[in-house]
Design an enzyme around this catalytic site. Structure first.
Site, PDB file in Angstrom:
ATOM      1  N   SER A 297       0.840  -1.200   0.000  1.00  0.00           N
ATOM      2  CA  SER A 297       0.000   0.000   0.000  1.00  0.00           C
ATOM      3  C   SER A 297       0.878   1.254   0.000  1.00  0.00           C
ATOM      4  O   SER A 297       1.565   1.511  -0.973  1.00  0.00           O
ATOM      5  CB  SER A 297      -0.975  -0.032   1.181  1.00  0.00           C
ATOM      6  OG  SER A 297      -1.961   0.968   1.061  1.00  0.00           O
TER       7      SER A 297
ATOM      8  N   GLU B  12     -12.928  10.102 -12.601  1.00  0.00           N
ATOM      9  CA  GLU B  12     -13.006  11.199 -13.561  1.00  0.00           C
ATOM     10  C   GLU B  12     -12.133  10.884 -14.763  1.00  0.00           C
ATOM     11  O   GLU B  12     -11.355   9.929 -14.765  1.00  0.00           O
ATOM     12  CB  GLU B  12     -12.514  12.512 -12.920  1.00  0.00           C
ATOM     13  CG  GLU B  12     -13.266  12.963 -11.695  1.00  0.00           C
ATOM     14  CD  GLU B  12     -12.664  14.235 -11.111  1.00  0.00           C
ATOM     15  OE1 GLU B  12     -12.043  15.001 -11.870  1.00  0.00           O
ATOM     16  OE2 GLU B  12     -12.811  14.445  -9.900  1.00  0.00           O
TER      17      GLU B  12
ATOM     18  N   HIS C 290      -4.083  -0.492  -4.643  1.00  0.00           N
ATOM     19  CA  HIS C 290      -5.536  -0.685  -4.540  1.00  0.00           C
ATOM     20  C   HIS C 290      -6.161  -0.307  -5.882  1.00  0.00           C
ATOM     21  O   HIS C 290      -7.195   0.367  -5.941  1.00  0.00           O
ATOM     22  CB  HIS C 290      -6.131   0.183  -3.427  1.00  0.00           C
ATOM     23  CG  HIS C 290      -5.521  -0.008  -2.077  1.00  0.00           C
ATOM     24  ND1 HIS C 290      -5.852  -1.053  -1.237  1.00  0.00           N
ATOM     25  CD2 HIS C 290      -4.588   0.719  -1.413  1.00  0.00           C
ATOM     26  CE1 HIS C 290      -5.153  -0.961  -0.116  1.00  0.00           C
ATOM     27  NE2 HIS C 290      -4.381   0.099  -0.204  1.00  0.00           N
TER      28      HIS C 290
END
Length: 283
Positions: free
Chosen positions: A144, A162, A186
């Site tokens: 992560s 977006e 992720h």
């Protein structure tokens, strides 16, 4: 542990001598098969492993470190240290460098990559870790936030959902472990494709690598990485990019990027960073 016991452990340890950096997309399996964590453990020396855990990216470093300490202890690691870094000055302490000298594996946990880099970037401690990892003297892993910080430039934050645009991504300086990449983690789980494309439009001389949860890009000394785990690794290669309007549009305007090459890779696939192409599977 008594000092005599520690010395005996160190005497029977063998150098790793197999350059390995595991860049993990986060949320790796910690309970069932533990495939990725087991790969790190074995590459660190297995039952002879001396592992250092660096949990300073986390806001709860003690709890985070204890969880990984218990996992590696259950796997059978010979010794486990926790480098509980709370102040930047600790990364400049020669005693901490000496502690790394005896490690065969270093694991950087998740949390906040800006916090991680603020505490250890450009310190003698991280320079020692980078040098030993590149020589194959230890195995390095980051999950992560620990993965996001691997490049010379890193994604420090941003949005999703977006069209690619400059405002979608916040860039900062990373740890420079694998300078040629920009890592996002992720990845498909949090819909970050547009964010990574935005980052590569800003840094077109880097290779974008988006890593899903419970998935790992395993970098080796031959300039390649292979994929481990249950998800995918997405490669954004701009080496043949012909145009982007990124420098001339406003921060919130959509970014145009022409001739990007995209690879979606799964367990067992390999990629050659030096030649910008899919490589033959190992073996």
């Amino acid at each position: 542990m008594q000092q005599s016991e520690t010395l005996l452990i160190e005497e029977r340890m063998t150098p790793v001598k197999n350059p390995s950096v595991l860049v993990i997309g986060g949320a790796e399996d910690k309970v069932q098969g533990r495939e990725i964590l087991s790969a790190f453990f074995e590459r660190s020396g297995g039952s002879q492993a001396h592992i250092a855990i660096i949990p300073c990216a986390s806001r709860e470093p003690e709890a985070t470190a204890e969880r990984y300490r218990r996992i590696f202890y259950d796997m059978g690691a010979a010794a486990i240290d926790v480098l509980d870094i709370r102040e930047r000055s600790q990364g400049e302490d020669a005693d901490w460098e000496k502690q790394i000298d005896h490690c065969t594996g270093v694991f950087m946990t998740g949390g906040d990559q800006l916090r991680l880099c603020g505490l250890v970037a450009d310190t003698p401690l991280i320079e020692q870790i980078r040098r030993r990892a590149q020589l194959g003297d230890l195995t390095l892993a980051g999950t992560s936030a620990g993965a996001a910080a691997m490049g010379e430039y890193m994604i420090a934050g941003g949005g999703s959902g977006e069209s690619p645009n400059r405002a979608l991504v916040d860039m900062s300086t990373g740890l420079g472990i694998i300078p040629e990449v920009v890592v996002d983690q992720h990845f498909h789980n949090r819909n970050r494709m547009a964010r990574l494309i935005s980052a590569i439009a800003i840094q077109p001389d880097r290779i974008g690598i988006g890593i899903d949860e419970d998935t790992c890009a395993l970098f080796t000394g031959d300039g390649c990485f292979s994929v481990l785990g249950k998800g995918a690794v997405t490669v954004i290669d701009s080496s043949q990019m012909t145009y982007t309007n990124q420098p001339i549009v406003s921060a919130t305007d959509p970014v145009s990027v022409h001739n990007l090459k995209v690879h979606i890779m799964v367990h067992g696939d390999r990629y050659d960073l030096r030649h910008h192409r899919i490589a033959a599977p190992m073996g």
